[in-house]
Write a protein that holds these residues in place. Sequence first.
Motif, PDB file in Angstrom:
ATOM      1  N   PHE A  13       0.856  -1.194   0.000  1.00 34.35           N
ATOM      2  CA  PHE A  13       0.000   0.000   0.000  1.00 34.35           C
ATOM      3  C   PHE A  13       0.891   1.243   0.000  1.00 34.35           C
ATOM      4  CE2 PHE A  13      -3.666  -2.451   0.432  1.00 34.35           C
ATOM      5  CZ  PHE A  13      -4.794  -1.645   0.488  1.00 34.35           C
ATOM      6  N   SER A  15       1.086   5.733  -0.674  1.00 33.25           N
ATOM      7  CA  SER A  15       0.322   6.984  -0.547  1.00 33.25           C
ATOM      8  C   SER A  15       0.713   7.924  -1.668  1.00 33.25           C
ATOM      9  CB  SER A  15       0.599   7.655   0.795  1.00 33.25           C
ATOM     10  OG  SER A  15       0.190   6.833   1.865  1.00 33.25           O
ATOM     11  N   ARG A  21      -4.665   6.502  -1.272  1.00 29.28           N
ATOM     12  CA  ARG A  21      -3.967   5.247  -1.020  1.00 29.28           C
ATOM     13  C   ARG A  21      -4.170   4.350  -2.243  1.00 29.28           C
ATOM     14  NH1 ARG A  21      -3.053   7.895   2.992  1.00 29.28           N
ATOM     15  NH2 ARG A  21      -3.135   7.235   5.182  1.00 29.28           N
ATOM     16  N   LYS A  39      -9.150   8.449  -0.307  1.00 31.52           N
ATOM     17  CA  LYS A  39      -9.601   7.661  -1.454  1.00 31.52           C
ATOM     18  C   LYS A  39      -8.690   6.442  -1.602  1.00 31.52           C
ATOM     19  CE  LYS A  39     -11.315  11.626  -4.139  1.00 31.52           C
ATOM     20  NZ  LYS A  39     -11.173  12.358  -5.432  1.00 31.52           N
ATOM     21  N   PHE A  40      -9.290   5.277  -1.623  1.00 28.89           N
ATOM     22  CA  PHE A  40      -8.548   4.028  -1.818  1.00 28.89           C
ATOM     23  C   PHE A  40      -8.760   3.543  -3.256  1.00 28.89           C
ATOM     24  CE2 PHE A  40      -8.873   4.123   2.776  1.00 28.89           C
ATOM     25  CZ  PHE A  40      -7.690   3.549   3.201  1.00 28.89           C
ATOM     26  N   HIS A  41      -7.670   3.483  -4.037  1.00 28.61           N
ATOM     27  CA  HIS A  41      -7.731   2.958  -5.408  1.00 28.61           C
ATOM     28  C   HIS A  41      -7.385   1.459  -5.339  1.00 28.61           C
ATOM     29  CE1 HIS A  41      -7.847   6.953  -7.522  1.00 28.61           C
ATOM     30  NE2 HIS A  41      -7.412   7.330  -6.313  1.00 28.61           N
ATOM     31  N   LEU A  42      -8.415   0.624  -5.439  1.00 26.99           N
ATOM     32  CA  LEU A  42      -8.249  -0.803  -5.200  1.00 26.99           C
ATOM     33  C   LEU A  42      -8.780  -1.628  -6.364  1.00 26.99           C
ATOM     34  CD1 LEU A  42      -9.394  -0.783  -1.434  1.00 26.99           C
ATOM     35  CD2 LEU A  42      -7.056  -0.643  -2.319  1.00 26.99           C
ATOM     36  N   VAL A  78     -10.484   5.012   8.845  1.00 24.15           N
ATOM     37  CA  VAL A  78      -9.522   4.693   7.780  1.00 24.15           C
ATOM     38  C   VAL A  78      -8.583   3.569   8.192  1.00 24.15           C
ATOM     39  CG1 VAL A  78      -7.620   5.616   6.405  1.00 24.15           C
ATOM     40  CG2 VAL A  78      -9.640   7.018   6.845  1.00 24.15           C
ATOM     41  N   GLU A  82      -8.232  -0.074   6.270  1.00 26.04           N
ATOM     42  CA  GLU A  82      -6.985  -0.450   5.621  1.00 26.04           C
ATOM     43  C   GLU A  82      -6.515  -1.828   6.081  1.00 26.04           C
ATOM     44  OE1 GLU A  82      -2.458   1.344   5.112  1.00 26.04           O
ATOM     45  OE2 GLU A  82      -4.166   2.709   5.343  1.00 26.04           O
ATOM     46  N   ALA A  85      -8.635  -4.271   4.193  1.00 26.38           N
ATOM     47  CA  ALA A  85      -8.259  -4.312   2.773  1.00 26.38           C
ATOM     48  C   ALA A  85      -6.955  -5.082   2.571  1.00 26.38           C
ATOM     49  CB  ALA A  85      -8.130  -2.885   2.242  1.00 26.38           C
TER      50      ALA A  85
END
Length: 591
Positions: A13, A15, A21, A39-42, A78, A82, A85
Amino acid sequence: MKFMKLGSKPDSFKSDGKDIRFVATDLAADIIIHVGNIKFHLHKFPLLSKSYYMQKLLMTTNNEATDEICISDIPGGVAAFEICAKFCYGMTVTLNAHNVIAARCAAEYLEMHETVEKGNLIYKIEVFLRASIFHGWKDSIIVLQTTRSLLPWAEDLKLISHCIDSVASKASTDASKVEWSYTYNRNKLPPENGPNERHWNGVRKENSVPKDWWVEDLCELEMDFFKRIIIAIKAKGRVSSEVIGEALKAYTYKRFTSLGKGPAKNGIDATKSSSWLETIISLLPSEKGSVSCSFLLKLLRAESLLNCGETCKKELTRRISRQLEDASVSDLLIHATSGKTVYDVDTVLNIVEEFIMQADNEDHPGPTVTDETALASGCSKISVAKLVDNYLAEIAKDPNLPLSKFIDLAELVPSDTRPVHDGLYRAIDTYLKEHPGLGKSERRKLCSLMDCKKLSVDACAHAVQNEHLPLRSVVQVLYFEQMRVSTSAASRAESGGSYGSSRSAITTNTEDDCDGVATGDLNSLKGHECGRSSGHDKSGDSKVKGTTTPKKMLRNLISSKAQAGESSSSSNTSGSPNSANPEKEKPKSTR
């Protein structure tokens, strides 16, 4: 601190700025998840394989033809999301007492159950909690503290109840079996025989674990958690009431350092302080002596400042009265919150009244009353009587103290519990000095509380020279002191005489005529008091010669009063003929 590692892949992960993230991989992200301001780009597949919630959510977003979803109310925020995730990606995650509860609540939110995939996050966290966290003392305390920001999830999942039960069970463990670390900063007593003390078999004596080893760690908890733990400890019944009382006392001083001085120094509002105090009072063990009387009086002082209500005040009054003999005068000096008086005398009146009522109930014969119980009750009454007299001497210095309150408190103490009236005399003397404006009848009423027959020799010597006492009281002191010496002389004589009569033969109520005795007669009595012993020493017969008998003294006083009434011009004569020559006095009828 215990910890558990999950996953085997390296943490990838990354930043991008403060609010983005992403996972460092060759595959492009196909979903954006908003958690708070981040914002998590997953990727969809890892998430869908572990979370049933994400499956339902993505089905909805597919119909809307969008790749962005928002999760704003996930517990733990958050950081917790995380962790979940990373677990979905199989990356290394470290769980410990600080983050395990947040991860457990977030996993429940994302529905990461066994039905979605075997060995899912919820199952692994539960195993870690039961097998490791709840077995540790400090880990259980830390975990419990982290649950406060995770309500109501932590409560609904019974995580808080599990923590409380774990802490209560360990606190109830026999001190000899405690093997884990704990906080205990209080001074320990040194060995009685020095540092090299040994057992009889030559083995060095190990430092024993104190019974209240757990108290300081619990003082770090908030009131609601502390309350639930104390209730759980009481329910288990393996900890003594004294140790529970010590825990309540330590917590009180830790959380409310200005106890008895108001909550302002701690920045606590009155409503919260009042609720807090009511909780402490409700947790007090029912056993007598579980907490000191001094501590109970400090709670009562705080209650009077916070005005918690009559229920709390009555409960504290009842508890204090059960061990009032252990109190000190300084403990009873509770400042009044209203009125002109300096101290709250009404509260002390209620305490003493409750004590007398309980003592009377204990004195009633019954199957449970023993000689030891009766003796202890009698000693307690005498101790409380002395305490009340000393308290009266202190509050008598208040110029605004009404005479009625002073008398009411003094009369509450039964007469048989005051074998000596020196303390009461000191209190009366102080009140007379501080209240010079008292009328004649008020001074008389005040001094009627005192039994002159119960004054010591030193107190009598002080009283006969006390200008603040009414003349009637001084005469009574002189008379009973004369009777005391005469009775003592008669008992030493070979045969009894007229001096063998009881001191109680003449009542203390010698009528109001005593108040008009001429000053010359009083001086005559004082001179006679000084010379009476020499007269006894010279006489070897059963009847002592050369001294004025108590009956003649009383006749002289009455005669002087009668003469003063017949002629006002001669009321201040230098002396009475009868008093000057008592041997020539004609017989008069006795009263």
